[in-house]
Structure formats: structure tokens, C-alpha cells
Design an enzyme around this catalytic site. Structure first.
Site, PDB file in Angstrom:
ATOM      1  CD  GLU A  56      54.312  43.030  32.732  1.00 46.93           C
ATOM      2  OE1 GLU A  56      53.653  42.627  33.687  1.00 46.93           O
ATOM      3  OE2 GLU A  56      55.542  42.971  32.683  1.00 46.93           O
ATOM      4  CG  ASP A  89      52.875  43.867  37.509  1.00 44.63           C
ATOM      5  OD1 ASP A  89      53.770  43.971  36.679  1.00 44.63           O
ATOM      6  OD2 ASP A  89      52.919  43.068  38.474  1.00 44.63           O
TER       7      ASP A  89
END
Ligand code: NAG
Ligand code: NAG
Ligand code: NAG
Ligand code: NAG
Ligand code: NAG
Ligand code: CA
Ligand code: CA
Length: 585
Positions: free
Chosen positions: A310, A241
Site C-alpha cells: 500500500e 501496510d
């Protein structure tokens, strides 16, 4: 970046298209891009990954919130439709300030999802049926409730530098102020004062999400331990993330103002994040994560454990998360390609927008890496709502047809739309803070429960009250009903994944061209060891006739008695919003 080799390929390809009876105009010739996608056959390179938003997927214990017992019960469904692996949005212990992206214990699955025991059962079952399981890994920040932050903020020896601390500056009236102008992604200063430590700490997201300090090697060691723990339990990889925010400028230089903007702490876009996002040191952290995971599998002679990252960044920065262009340093196996989300924000798209979304990725990605195609996630309106239900099958077809990895957000395979949620029912903490802007900012709409059948609450939960309301259209759009129909979104999705498996096997010889031809028709051409394939997609509301030279119809998103798979066609009249896949006969 067109090399001599690529130019030669363009000419060959134009000739190939012409040989198939297509008029290739000079204007179009310039638009044709060919990319040699060399694929070896490691499992992840042609995988279909399915994002599970655990709260919304399936409730196993009837408390109204989705959980891992629910996930386990639905693994066979994923296997049946042809999914390679599922990645789960965060399931770790968390106070829930940012929906699980604020982790208070990296070693514990939150009780609401069933704890570590439930995850073990998911992994065992998934292994049994041959499905991969990927966890979300949040390295940039912890929760302020994490023990590491408690230890660091009370100055416990050894933990002082686990986070980014600063004394701050003293302003004209003698008060302590943050050391620089950095603005949090969630608004406000990126610095908050800590009363106990008597210092400011850095947080690129919410104040309850303090940033870890990756300049401290101990922090990297802690995170490697975390990765090893879950690898030992048997996970097949991690989705990493918010990687662009991992490191910040050591000298704490001010981010410059964005052109034409005034400095405003309520406007996260008022600065250009040149010192707080995608800085050189950040890539090194990603490369270190990769070598740790690779070393783990190499030592044990295991199959690849995959890393997906991401990063919403400029194309050249995004590509650096894959690794260096010479492949000497490797980062994520793939970094999510959000072009089909960001470049096609609504129904007004043109064919050239799709062409651009695809080519921008292919032209920027170093050839040694593997492309991937994301159509939706838990932060964007659903494809059916964004692009129209009538276009869902064609976009599923497109992402299935393009080379590399396909990523599907749960529910997109049945064409789910955004649900209806009021601010009072809302759960997205950032959006519910201000009901006057809830409709614009909320991400609850794309997070309403998965629609399994036409019973109460769509079969998602036995509880009267699911954590978010079920979308009103669940009696029409649900897995059970769609399983029973050949022309449903689900049946087409399943057929597409079957087509991929049979026809788009990893190939040494792989070419791709994407053009508009004729007007309103997207044409994607792929050539591999198994043959020459063409996808056509009519985006218009009216039929369009396309001339062909001997093409066998493999698949259509509008099956009918007139459209028989296997028929040899010399031309085809595409229905509005129809997509077909053809193979040179
Ligand atoms: C595919 O296209 C290539 C290049 O245009 C051509 O040489 C080859 O014969 C074609 N193969 C088939 C099966 O049509
Ligand atoms: C600091 O916090 C940790 C974690 O809460 C606690 O165990 C420890 O006793 C505290 N130390 C001091 C000196 O307050
Ligand atoms: C100093 O900082 C305080 C607190 O942020 C603020 O209220 C005050 O106006 C500042 N003084 C000057 C001279 O900027
Ligand atoms: C938000 O959308 C709902 C449903 O469309 C509508 O009833 C409501 O008035 C909207 N709220 C605001 C503040 O615009
Ligand atoms: C798409 C996605 O997962 N976005 C997350 C990025 O990281 C921030 C902070 O952890 C989250 O708030 C987002 O949801
Ligand atoms: Ca539950
Ligand atoms: Ca950081």
C-alpha cells in the site's frame, strides 16, 4: 516515457483501429498509448483479489461483529463468483486505537475474530476449494501495548533500539522538546515523550503506534519471524501496510514546509515529507521482505506467496515499490494502483479522466511488472456512492477488462452504497473524536455490514445490534436477491470474471490502447493470443451510436432481449452508462 518501440506500436495500432472501421484522427492518435504487457502464467498475474473487511463481512457467533467463522462460511460464495484470493484487513490482537492497525501481538489473531484456531479453519477450507488467503502485515509500527515496546521503553537489554528514541532538545525555557519538526499523519508532533524511558519516541501515526526502528537489524529479524510463522500456517501472501513510512532520515533533518503553508501541527499536509516518506532506505526494507518470502517458497518448492503493498505516493516512487526497473531487486508483486479512486473522486468524471487514470499507471510502470486496478477500499467512499450506482457495472467491467490484477472491495460486486451512520453510532476512532466534522472525515460509511439477504440486519448477524448499522437499502441490494436476477450487479460481475477466465488468459502478445471515441465513449482495446477485444463504455445520460466493423458481442452490462451475446454487429447504440465487451469477428 515513450520509447521508439512504443511509437512504432502506436502507429501499428492506429492502423489496426482504422482497419476496424474507426476513424482515428491525428489528435487522437497522439493520445493512443500501447503497452506490451508480457504475462507469464504465475497464478497471481491475472488474479482477482477480494478485500474482506472482517468486522463487516459476516458475523459467525452472533456478537454483532464480523469474524473468521463468518468468513469461513462465505468462502464458497467467493469461489462461486470467480474470486482467486481474499485479503483480510488486520485480524491481529490489538487494543483498537486504529482499527487493528495497532498490533499488540503479531502472533495472535484477536479473540473477537475467533483466535488462531479460527484462522486455521479458514485456511484449511480455502485450500480445499482452491481459494488463496492473504493477511494484512503492518511492519511500520506496533501498538504501544506490544511487549517489544514495553521492553524497549523500560530499557531492557537487547530491546533498547527496537523503536526510534531520542533525548530531544532543550528549548529557551529549559524544557524538553522534540528533536525536529516532523508532523504525524494523524496530526500533532511525530514525537511523544515517554516518562519511563525519559526520551521521545517516534510515531508517524497515532502516539499509541510507535514506529519500529528498521535501522536495527534485529527488528527486521523479528518481522521475518512473524512472516515465517504465518507462512508456516499456510497463508498465500501478505498485503503490506503503510510502506512509505518504514524508514526516516537518519540525520533527523526537518521536513521542508509545503509551498504556501505555515507550520501547523494540526495540518499534516503543512510539510513535504521528504525525510519521513519514501526515502531510499525504505525501498530496501521492502526488497528484504520480498527476498525473505521468495526464499521461503523457493526452499520448499511452493507456489508463489504474493506481496501487495500500500503506497499513496508519486508515480515514480510508487513504482519503486515493485522493485528496480531492471528487475534486479524485487519488492511487492504489485503495489496498489489507487488512480481510479484518487483521479475519479466523484460523478463529474469525464472520459479523459478515466483515460488519464489508466495511462498514468501504464506509462509509469516498468514493463516487467504487472498492473492492477483498485476500485474501492475501507478508506474511501464506495464506488456506487462516489461514481453513481448507474456506473458500477461499467467500472467493474473496466477493472475486469484491463490487463493484470483486479481488486474488489467487499460489497462492490453487488453495488453496495455507503451506509448511513451518525457520529453517535460511529466507530472510526479518528472521526468520532470530533462530531462536527464526522460527516466529512468518517470512514464508517463504506464499512457498514455486507448485505447478504433481506432478513433482519441483512443476514450479517443474528445480534440485534450490528457493530455498525446496516445500510437502509439492504432489501433491494443484497446477494440473495441479486443471485436471482440475470441483470443484477452480482450476475454481471460474475459474468465479467468468467469472461476474464475464458478470454484474457496470460498471453505473450498483449497490447492495450485507451482512448475517448467518440465523445462520451471510453474505448479500451486489447489484443492478445486469443483475439482482439474492445470495451466500450458510454458515460453519458443519453444513447450514443458507435460504428463497428464486424464485432461479436460478448457481454453487456445492460442485458436485454435486443442485446444477445454472440450476435455480430456492424454498429451499436449504447444505452446511457452501458458498457459492452466485443471481439473482432
Ligand atoms: C487483430 O489485430 C491485428 C493487428 O491489428 C490483426 O493483424 C489481426 O488480424 C487481428 N485479429 C483478428 C482475429 O481480428
Ligand atoms: C520491562 O517490561 C517487560 C514487559 O512488560 C517486563 O517483563 C520486565 O520485567 C520489565 N523490566 C523492568 C526492568 O522493568
Ligand atoms: C519550551 O517548550 C515548552 C513545552 O513545549 C513551551 O511551553 C515553551 O513555551 C517553550 N519555550 C520556548 C522559549 O519556546
Ligand atoms: C451529517 O449528515 C447527516 C445525514 O445526512 C445529517 O443529518 C447531519 O446533520 C450531518 N451533520 C453535520 C454536523 O453536518
Ligand atoms: C488503506 C489502509 O489500509 N490504510 C491504512 C494505512 O496505515 C494506517 C496506519 O497503520 C491506517 O490507519 C490506515 O487505515
Ligand atoms: Ca462475531
Ligand atoms: Ca517508520
Amino acid at each position: 516515457m515513450v520509447t521508439k518501440g512504443a511509437l512504432a506500436a502506436i502507429l501499428v495500432l492506429c492502423w489496426a483501429l482504422t482497419a476496424q472501421g474507426h476513424l482515428v484522427q491525428v489528435r487522437e492518435r497522439q493520445r493512443v498509448k500501447v503497452v506490451g504487457v508480457k504475462q507469464t502464467d504465475d497464478w497471481w498475474k491475472t488474479a482477482v483479489f477480494y478485500q474482506i473487511y472482517p468486522r463487516s463481512f459476516m458475523d459467525g457467533d452472533g456478537d454483532g461483529v464480523g469474524d473468521l467463522q463468518g468468513v469461513k462460511a462465505k468462502l464458497q460464495y467467493l469461489k462461486d463468483i470467480g474470486i482467486t484470493g481474499a485479503w483480510l484487513s488486520p485480524i491481529f490482537k490489538s487494543p483498537g486505537v486504529d482499527q487493528g492497525y495497532d498490533i499488540s501481538d503479531y502472533y495472535t489473531v484477536d479473540a473477537i475474530f475467533g483466535g488462531n484456531a479460527a484462522l486455521k479453519k479458514v485456511l484449511t477450507e480455502a485450500k480445499k476449494i482452491g481459494l488463496k488467503i492473504i493477511l494484512d502485515f503492518v511492519p511500520n509500527h506496533t501498538s504501544d501495548q506490544n511487549d517489544w515496546f514495553k521492553l524497549s521503553s523500560n530499557g531492557t537489554k537487547g530491546y533498547e533500539d527496537y523503536y526510534v528514541w531520542h533525548e530531544g532538545k532543550t528549548n529557551g525555557t529549559g524544557q524538553k522538546v522534540p528533536p525536529n519538526n516532523w508532523v504525524s499523519v494523524f496530526k500533532g508532533s511525530s514525537w511523544s515523550w515517554h516518562d519511563q524511558r525519559k526520551m521521545f519516541y517516534l510515531h508517524q501515526f497515532a502516539p499509541q503506534q510507535p514506529d519500529l526502528n528498521y535501522a536495527n537489524p534485529k527488528v527486521m529479524e523479528e518481522m521475518k519471524k512473524v512472516l515465517t510463522y504465518w507462512l508456516d500456517m499456510g497463508v498465500d501472501g501478505f498485503r503490506v501496510d503503510a510502506v512509505p513510512y518504514l524508514m526516516e532520515d537518519k540525520r533527523l533533518r526537518n521536513d521542508p514546509l509545503a509551498p504556501g503553508r505555515k507550520y501547523d501541527l494540526n495540518d499534516p499536509d503543512c510539510v513535504q515529507r521528504i525525510y519521513t516518506k519514501d526515502i531510499d532506505e525504505t525501498f530496501e526494507v521492502v526488497y528484504a521482505i520480498r527476498s525473505h518470502v521468495d526464499e521461503y517458497t523457493r526452499k520448499r518448492k511452493l507456489a508463489t506467496r504474493v506481496l501487495m503493498s500500500e503506497a499513496y505516493a508519486d508515480p515514480d516512487k510508487t513504482m519503486r515499490y515493485y522493485g528496480t526497473s531492471d528487475g534486479k531487486k524485487l519488492g511487492a508483486h504489485f503495489t496498489f494502483n489507487f488512480n481510479l479512486l484518487t483521479m475519479l473522486p466523484n460523478k463529474d468524471f469525464k472520459v479523459k479522466d478515466i483515460v488519464k487514470a489508466i495511462n498514468t499507471w501504464m506509462n509509469n510502470m516498468p514493463k516487467i511488472y504487472t498492473p492492477n486496478w483498485v476500485l474501492g477500499n475501507h478508506d474511501n467512499h464506495r464506488a456506487a456512492t462516489r461514481l453513481g450506482s448507474e456506473n458500477v457495472d461499467a467500472f467493474n467491467a473496466l477493472t475486469a477488462f484491463l490487463p493484470g490484477i483486479m481488486v474488489t472491495y467487499n460489497g462492490e460486486e453487488i453495488g453496495m452504497t455507503d451506509g448511513q451512520v451518525t457520529c453517535e453510532q460511529g466507530q472510526d476512532p479518528v472521526a468520532t473524536k470530533d462530531c462536527s466534522t464526522y460527516n466529512e472525515t468518517s470512514r464508517d460509511f463504506e464499512r457498514t455490514p455486507m448485505q447478504w439477504d433481506d432478513s433482519t440486519n441483512a443476514g450479517f448477524t443474528t445480534n440485534e445490534k450490528p457493530w455498525l448499522p446496516v445500510a437502509e437499502n439492504y432489501k433491494e441490494i443484497n446477494v440473495k436477491k441479486e443471485k436471482a436476477s440475470q441483470s443484477s450487479h452480482l450476475s454481471i460481475y460474475k459474468a465479467l470474471l468468467q469472461f476474464r477466465k475464458e478470454h484474457l488468459k496470460p498471453s505473450k502478445k498483449d497490447k492495450l490502447a485507451v482512448v475517448e471515441q467518440p465523445t462520451k465513449v471510453l474505448k479500451v482495446y486489447r489484443e492478445n493470443d486469443q483475439g482482439n477485444y474492445t470495451l466500450l463504455y458510454n458515460i453519458a445520460d443519453s444513447p450514443v451510436k458507435v460504428d463497428l466493423t464486424k464485432q461479436k458481442l460478448i457481454l453487456t452490462t445492460k442485458p436485454s432481449d435486443q442485446r444477445k451475446a454472440g450476435s455480430i454487429l456492424e454498429d451499436i447504440t449504447l444505452e446511457p452508462h452501458e458498457s459492452v465487451i466485443l471481439k473482432s469477428a
